[in-house]
Design a protein around this motif. Structure first.
Motif, short mmCIF file in Angstrom:
data_model
loop_
_atom_site.label_atom_id
_atom_site.label_comp_id
_atom_site.label_asym_id
_atom_site.label_seq_id
_atom_site.Cartn_x
_atom_site.Cartn_y
_atom_site.Cartn_z
N ARG A 1 1.57 4.02 -8.28
CA ARG A 1 0.44 4.58 -9.03
C ARG A 1 -0.57 5.31 -8.15
O ARG A 1 -1.31 6.16 -8.65
N ARG A 2 -0.63 4.98 -6.87
CA ARG A 2 -1.63 5.57 -5.97
C ARG A 2 -1.05 6.79 -5.27
O ARG A 2 -0.16 6.66 -4.44
N HIS B 1 0.80 -1.23 0.00
CA HIS B 1 0.00 0.00 0.00
C HIS B 1 0.83 1.28 0.00
O HIS B 1 0.48 2.24 -0.68
N ALA C 1 1.19 -0.76 -7.22
CA ALA C 1 0.17 0.19 -6.77
C ALA C 1 0.76 1.33 -5.97
O ALA C 1 0.23 2.45 -5.98
#
Length: 200
Positions: free
Chosen positions: A85-86, A25, A82
Motif C-alpha cells: 500500500r505504501r 516496510h 503496508a
C-alpha cells in the motif's frame, strides 16, 4: 559505503539452504527490481551522487544471483500489507515491482505470503527479521535482525528458538498464496491505473 553488516548478510545468502524473512516496510532485497532498489536507496540517501547511488544499487541487485543458481535457497517471504500500500518511487515503479514479486512467487523456490492489516495487529514485530539456515560444514542457522542504522546477528540457541517461533507465528497469521496473489493483483491494477492517469 555499504555497511559491513549488510555485506555480511549478502555473503551469507549465497551459501544458505533456506531464507525465511519477515519484512514490514519494503520488499525484501532478494525480490526487488532495480528501479525499486534505486528508489529505496535514493529515499534513504537523498544527497548521494549518481556514482554512489549506482554502486549501491548494483550491489543490492547482484545478491539476487543466488535465486538463479542451479540449486537456489528456499525463500519464504512474509510481507506486511503496508508494503503493497505504501508507494516507493512513483506508481510505475510500484506496479512493475509488484508484478515482478508476483512472478517470483510462482517459482518453486519462492513462497510468498502477505500479512494483512486485520490479522497482523499485535502479532508481528516492528522490525524486519531474517533467518538463514545452512547445509553441512558451518553454522546450522542464524538470525539477522535489522535496526535503523545497524543490525544484530543472533546465534545463541535460546534466542534462535525464540525468533524461529516468531517467524512461524507470523506465518500462521499470513494469508495463503491464493489470497496473497489476489492482493498483489489488486494492488498492481490500482498502481497501473494511477500511473496511466498521471501520464495523461
Amino acid at each position: 559505503m555499504t555497511p559491513n553488516y549488510l555485506r555480511r548478510l549478502i555473503g551469507l545468502e549465497g551459501s544458505a539452504a533456506g531464507i525465511h524473512a519477515y519484512e514490514n516496510h519494503v520488499v525484501p532485497g532478494l525480490l526487488r527490481t532495480e528501479e525499486y532498489a534505486r528508489a529505496v536507496i535514493r529515499a534513504a540517501l537523498p544527497h548521494a551522487d549518481a556514482m554512489t547511488l549506482q554502486r549501491k544499487v548494483e550491489l543490492r541487485v547482484s545478491r539476487q544471483r543466488v535465486l538463479a543458481a542451479p540449486r537456489p535457497p528456499m525463500v519464504r517471504a512474509l510481507l506486511d500489507e503496508a508494503i503493497l500500500r505504501r508507494p516507493v518511487g512513483d506508481y510505475g515503479v510500484m506496479w512493475r515491482q509488484l508484478t515482478h514479486l508476483r512472478e517470483m512467487a510462482r517459482r518453486p523456490s519462492v513462497r510468498l505470503r502477505v500479512v494483512e492489516f486485520e490479522r497482523g495487529a499485535g502479532r508481528v514485530p516492528h522490525y524486519p527479521v531474517t533467518r538463514l539456515h545452512f547445509g553441512d560444514g558451518g553454522p546450522s542457522e542464524l538470525v539477522y535482525v535489522e535496526h535503523l542504522d545497524s543490525a544484530t546477528y543472533v546465534t545463541r540457541p535460546a534466542e534462535l528458538e525464540r525468533y524461529r517461533g516468531l517467524l512461524e507465528e507470523i506465518n500462521e497469521v499470513a494469508s495463503r498464496w491464493e489470497r496473497t496473489e489476489a492482493l498483489l493483483s489488486e494492488a498492481i491494477e490500482e498502481y497501473r491505473r494511477k500511473d496511466g492517469r498521471r501520464g495523461r
